[in-house]
Enzyme design. Structure first.
Site, PDB file in Angstrom:
ATOM      1  CG  ASP A   1      38.790  35.344  49.272  1.00  0.00           C
ATOM      2  OD1 ASP A   1      37.602  35.696  49.329  1.00  0.00           O
ATOM      3  OD2 ASP A   1      39.498  35.502  48.271  1.00  0.00           O
TER       4      ASP A   1
ATOM      5  CG  HIS B   1      44.265  36.751  42.996  1.00  0.00           C
ATOM      6  ND1 HIS B   1      44.701  37.850  43.703  1.00  0.00           N
ATOM      7  CD2 HIS B   1      42.959  37.023  42.716  1.00  0.00           C
ATOM      8  CE1 HIS B   1      43.723  38.714  43.849  1.00  0.00           C
ATOM      9  NE2 HIS B   1      42.654  38.239  43.258  1.00  0.00           N
TER      10      HIS B   1
ATOM     11  CG  ASN C   1      47.801  38.549  41.041  1.00  0.00           C
ATOM     12  OD1 ASN C   1      46.675  38.049  41.002  1.00  0.00           O
ATOM     13  ND2 ASN C   1      48.425  38.781  42.173  1.00  0.00           N
TER      14      ASN C   1
ATOM     15  CD  GLU D   1      47.754  37.437  45.768  1.00  0.00           C
ATOM     16  OE1 GLU D   1      47.434  37.331  44.559  1.00  0.00           O
ATOM     17  OE2 GLU D   1      47.586  38.489  46.401  1.00  0.00           O
TER      18      GLU D   1
HETATM   19  C1  F6R Z   1      37.205  37.660  46.116  1.00  0.00           C
HETATM   20  C2  F6R Z   1      38.268  36.878  45.505  1.00  0.00           C
HETATM   21  C3  F6R Z   1      39.163  37.454  44.462  1.00  0.00           C
HETATM   22  C4  F6R Z   1      38.421  38.258  43.389  1.00  0.00           C
HETATM   23  C5  F6R Z   1      39.409  38.807  42.366  1.00  0.00           C
HETATM   24  C6  F6R Z   1      38.726  39.671  41.330  1.00  0.00           C
HETATM   25  O1  F6R Z   1      36.523  36.900  47.086  1.00  0.00           O
HETATM   26  O2  F6R Z   1      38.435  35.775  45.891  1.00  0.00           O
HETATM   27  O3  F6R Z   1      39.876  36.400  43.861  1.00  0.00           O
HETATM   28  O4  F6R Z   1      37.489  37.433  42.750  1.00  0.00           O
HETATM   29  O5  F6R Z   1      40.382  39.570  43.012  1.00  0.00           O
HETATM   30  O6  F6R Z   1      38.241  40.809  41.973  1.00  0.00           O
HETATM   31  P1  F6R Z   1      37.294  41.852  41.214  1.00  0.00           P
HETATM   32  O7  F6R Z   1      36.051  41.135  40.882  1.00  0.00           O
HETATM   33  O8  F6R Z   1      37.081  42.953  42.215  1.00  0.00           O
HETATM   34  O9  F6R Z   1      38.067  42.292  40.021  1.00  0.00           O
END
Ligand code: F6R
Length: 241
Positions: A67, A138, A136, A143
């Site tokens: 992303d 994701h 959440n 989302e």
């Molecule tokens: C990042 C991504 C997100 C993160 C997720 C967890 O490229 O795609 O899905 O993997 O938000 O983020 P952290 O590791 O910061 O808790």
């Protein structure tokens, strides 16, 4: 789904780095799917260290990231392209033109997503996809929603994600409101998926994702249907199991 217990973040990172290193060693021209965020930071440190020690060769590796924030330039320190360049690509012998991240500067959302799907199609299935887990549920920026989006698409970030990511920005208002993300279908096409989860704040959502009903309200729950998923989580994240 295999679930491996790590003692803490460091052990989780060591185990995940070992699996990625094995993938690179066994298939030196692998396509790796990569994530940003806090979870993979030490994994990237460890891969970079092994590459520096000539123990690992990224020379024929291709990467696709999940992303990117819409509106952020590659040189913007908050962009995911910048994150990847800083934490991994500039530290290993990868060919920069074989590292792909959605184009945050493409204002036409449909075009940005179509272009990324074309890239994904041309590369074929990702050999190993690394994922973090959002608070959440994701994965990528998919989302909670009414349905699982199949392909790369533009998303409006939820308040919870904006709040979780504000730590990387000067304030919550500086967090972009939209992003481009690979879809659930694009993620599920990977041959192998490796999920890393650390910390007690993720305990409830990890349990829901792994043991709860499969629902787009918990996007990561779809991983229960994938034939080759490895979850590496630390004690704090596994505290509700
Ligand atoms: C990042 C991504 C997100 C993160 C997720 C967890 O490229 O795609 O899905 O993997 O938000 O983020 P952290 O590791 O910061 O808790």
């Amino acid at each position: 789904m295999k679930i491996y217990h790590a003692k803490d973040y460091q052990e989780m990172s060591r185990m995940a780095a070992n699996l990625l290193a094995a993938q690179i060693t066994l298939k030196p021209d692998s396509v790796l799917g990569l994530a940003t965020g806090s979870s993979p930071l030490e994994v990237y440190d460890r891969l970079a260290m092994r590459c520096r020690q000539k123990d690992l060769d990224f020379g024929r590796i291709t990467t696709v990231n999940l992303d990117e924030y819409k509106g952020l330039a590659p040189q913007d320190p908050q962009s995911y392209r910048y994150f990847m360049d800083t934490h991994l690509f500039s530290r290993v012998n990868i060919a920069k033109n074989r590292t792909f991240v959605p184009d945050g500067l493409e204002e036409d959302g449909a075009k940005a997503c179509e272009n990324y799907e074309t890239i994904l199609d041309s590369l074929g299935p990702v050999d190993m996809q690394l994922l973090g887990l959002g608070h959440n549920g994701h994965i990528g920026f998919n989302e909670p929603a009414d349905a699982f989006p199949a392909l790369t698409h533009q998303v409006d970030l939820t308040a919870s994600t904006i709040d979780a990511n504000r730590r990387f920005f000067t304030s919550a208002s500086a967090v972009p409101r939209q992003a481009y993300t690979m879809g659930i279908g694009s993620i599920m096409r990977a041959r192998k998926i490796l999920v890393i989860v650390s910390g007690s704040a993720k305990a409830r959502i990890l349990k829901e994702a792994v043991n709860g009903p499969i629902s787009p309200l918990v996007p990561a729950s779809i991983l229960q249907l994938h034939p080759d998923v490895t979850v590496i989580a630390d004690e704090a994240a596994l505290s509700l199991f």
